[in-house]
Structure formats: C-alpha cells, structure tokens
Write a protein that holds these residues in place. Structure first.
Motif, PDB file in Angstrom:
ATOM      1  N   ALA A   1      10.250  -2.074  -6.984  1.00 36.12           N
ATOM      2  CA  ALA A   1      10.104  -1.316  -5.731  1.00 36.12           C
ATOM      3  C   ALA A   1       9.587  -2.231  -4.625  1.00 36.12           C
ATOM      4  O   ALA A   1      10.135  -2.269  -3.519  1.00 36.12           O
ATOM      5  CB  ALA A   1       9.179  -0.124  -5.926  1.00 36.12           C
ATOM      6  N   ILE A   2       8.543  -2.974  -4.939  1.00 32.25           N
ATOM      7  CA  ILE A   2       8.007  -3.921  -3.954  1.00 32.25           C
ATOM      8  C   ILE A   2       9.058  -4.984  -3.660  1.00 32.25           C
ATOM      9  O   ILE A   2       9.284  -5.343  -2.497  1.00 32.25           O
ATOM     10  CB  ILE A   2       6.687  -4.555  -4.455  1.00 32.25           C
ATOM     11  CG1 ILE A   2       5.578  -3.508  -4.451  1.00 32.25           C
ATOM     12  CG2 ILE A   2       6.301  -5.764  -3.590  1.00 32.25           C
ATOM     13  CD1 ILE A   2       4.290  -3.957  -5.119  1.00 32.25           C
ATOM     14  N   GLY A   3       9.717  -5.466  -4.696  1.00 21.25           N
ATOM     15  CA  GLY A   3      10.719  -6.515  -4.534  1.00 21.25           C
ATOM     16  C   GLY A   3      11.940  -6.095  -3.734  1.00 21.25           C
ATOM     17  O   GLY A   3      12.592  -6.927  -3.121  1.00 21.25           O
TER      18      GLY A   3
ATOM     19  N   PHE B   1       0.833  -1.210   0.000  1.00 20.77           N
ATOM     20  CA  PHE B   1       0.000   0.000   0.000  1.00 20.77           C
ATOM     21  C   PHE B   1       0.864   1.255   0.000  1.00 20.77           C
ATOM     22  O   PHE B   1       0.566   2.227  -0.709  1.00 20.77           O
ATOM     23  CB  PHE B   1      -0.954   0.030   1.194  1.00 20.77           C
ATOM     24  CG  PHE B   1      -1.777   1.294   1.225  1.00 20.77           C
ATOM     25  CD1 PHE B   1      -2.819   1.466   0.333  1.00 20.77           C
ATOM     26  CD2 PHE B   1      -1.474   2.310   2.111  1.00 20.77           C
ATOM     27  CE1 PHE B   1      -3.559   2.640   0.325  1.00 20.77           C
ATOM     28  CE2 PHE B   1      -2.202   3.485   2.121  1.00 20.77           C
ATOM     29  CZ  PHE B   1      -3.247   3.653   1.226  1.00 20.77           C
ATOM     30  N   ALA B   2       1.936   1.251   0.761  1.00 24.23           N
ATOM     31  CA  ALA B   2       2.826   2.417   0.803  1.00 24.23           C
ATOM     32  C   ALA B   2       3.420   2.696  -0.574  1.00 24.23           C
ATOM     33  O   ALA B   2       3.642   3.856  -0.937  1.00 24.23           O
ATOM     34  CB  ALA B   2       3.942   2.188   1.824  1.00 24.23           C
ATOM     35  N   ILE B   3       3.645   1.656  -1.370  1.00 22.05           N
ATOM     36  CA  ILE B   3       4.234   1.831  -2.702  1.00 22.05           C
ATOM     37  C   ILE B   3       3.171   2.162  -3.749  1.00 22.05           C
ATOM     38  O   ILE B   3       3.358   3.064  -4.571  1.00 22.05           O
ATOM     39  CB  ILE B   3       5.033   0.578  -3.111  1.00 22.05           C
ATOM     40  CG1 ILE B   3       6.270   0.463  -2.211  1.00 22.05           C
ATOM     41  CG2 ILE B   3       5.439   0.618  -4.588  1.00 22.05           C
ATOM     42  CD1 ILE B   3       6.991  -0.856  -2.319  1.00 22.05           C
ATOM     43  N   THR B   4       2.060   1.431  -3.742  1.00 27.61           N
ATOM     44  CA  THR B   4       1.057   1.599  -4.802  1.00 27.61           C
ATOM     45  C   THR B   4      -0.028   2.624  -4.466  1.00 27.61           C
ATOM     46  O   THR B   4      -0.666   3.150  -5.376  1.00 27.61           O
ATOM     47  CB  THR B   4       0.352   0.258  -5.098  1.00 27.61           C
ATOM     48  OG1 THR B   4      -0.398  -0.145  -3.942  1.00 27.61           O
ATOM     49  CG2 THR B   4       1.349  -0.810  -5.517  1.00 27.61           C
ATOM     50  N   ARG B   5      -0.271   2.879  -3.204  1.00 28.00           N
ATOM     51  CA  ARG B   5      -1.372   3.748  -2.739  1.00 28.00           C
ATOM     52  C   ARG B   5      -2.731   3.273  -3.250  1.00 28.00           C
ATOM     53  O   ARG B   5      -3.654   4.037  -3.424  1.00 28.00           O
ATOM     54  CB  ARG B   5      -1.155   5.217  -3.144  1.00 28.00           C
ATOM     55  CG  ARG B   5       0.049   5.845  -2.552  1.00 28.00           C
ATOM     56  CD  ARG B   5      -0.153   6.020  -1.084  1.00 28.00           C
ATOM     57  NE  ARG B   5       0.995   6.744  -0.528  1.00 28.00           N
ATOM     58  CZ  ARG B   5       1.323   6.701   0.724  1.00 28.00           C
ATOM     59  NH1 ARG B   5       0.623   6.004   1.555  1.00 28.00           N
ATOM     60  NH2 ARG B   5       2.357   7.360   1.157  1.00 28.00           N
TER      61      ARG B   5
END
Length: 182
Positions: free
Chosen positions: A145-147, A32-36
C-alpha cells in the motif's frame, strides 16, 4: 572555472536537499494516512526518504547524462556542449541548430523525455518504498500500500519539483546571458 564548479555543485546540493525535504513531508503524510500510526509514519517518513534521496540523486545524474548524450555527436560538438554548459559560449551560439544533425546546445526537453524521466522515477521509487516499508512493518499488505500510493503521490511532486528546478536554471541562464550582452 573553480567558481563555476563550486556553483554547479552548490546548485546540485540545493536541488537534492529540496527534494529530500519535499519527500520527507509527503512520505510522513502518506504513511500516516495508510497506517494511522504516527510512530510508524515517522519511521517510514524518515528512513524511506533517506534511501529515496540517494536513489534520486543517482537517477537525476543518469538522466542528466542521457539528456546530454542525446545532443552530442562528435568531438567538436562535445566541446561546444561543454563550453555552452560552462557559459563560455555566446547565448546565440548555444541555441544554434547544426545543419547536419539539426540539434541545439540549449538542452531541449520534450514531453516524451519528461514523461520517460517521471516513469523511471516512479518505478525506482516503488521498489525502494516497498522494500523500506516492508523492512519496517514486516507486513506485505502495508508495504505494498505504501509502495503503491506513496510513489504515485511523490511522482506528481517529483515532476513539479523537476519543472521548478528547470525553470530556475533557465532563469539563471537568461540572467547570465543578459549580463554578458550588457
């Protein structure tokens, strides 16, 4: 003997389940912090930990064997290690160091072992996280980014999780030793 096997299986299942819950919460929050986007965060947060939990259980079993293999040499010592693990051997015998190899059956864990286990976990986690994130988002930037971020956060939580479980197992062994000597 059967009760011991069931108890061991139960502890392993609890360890894996607790890891899965921890991973689920952290994965959703990081995604969530990355994709919003809560829907994408929930998708990544549910799918990715599922595959990570499978990978974690394999990783944990491999490391268990590596840690045990480092202690064992020869048939006699392998038998001693098995009886120590099954808590048949007296606690003082479990910690006895052998003169010819200088090792103990107390399953020592050095900082180097902990660091190596955490690093291999981080690499495994990165590969699974990027693969799952890309499969869901079809976006390499988001997947990377997630990875990168999610496994770093999870590696910290993994190390804490592993330490907590090590302490739980040590407390149970100490309690069993106290009961045996009483």
């Amino acid at each position: 003997m059967v009760r011991l096997l069931i108890s061991t299986a139960r502890r392993l299942a609890l360890k894996i389940a607790s890891y899965g819950v921890m991973h689920l919460v952290v994965a959703i929050l990081v995604a969530f912090a990355i994709t919003r986007d809560w829907r994408m965060a929930l998708a990544v947060g549910v799918v990715e930990p599922f595959f990570q939990t499978i990978a974690y259980s394999i990783h944990d079993r491999v490391w268990h064997r590596i840690e045990r293999r480092g202690m064992l040499s020869g048939v006699e010592e392998a038998a001693e290690a098995v009886t120590a693990r099954l808590q048949i051997m007296a606690p003082e015998e479990q910690t006895r160091a052998h003169g010819h190899h200088g090792h103990s059956h107390a399953l020592p864990r050095s900082f180097r072992q902990i660091a190596a286990k955490s690093v291999t976990y981080g690499v495994m986690h990165f590969v699974v996280a990027v693969t799952v994130a890309f499969a869901l988002t079809q976006n390499w930037r988001t997947a990377l980014a997630i990875g990168i971020i999610e496994p770093l956060v999870q590696t910290v939580f993994f190390t804490v999780h592993d330490r907590v479980w090590t302490r739980i197992e040590a407390r149970k062994a100490k309690r069993a030793a106290e009961l045996a000597s009483a």
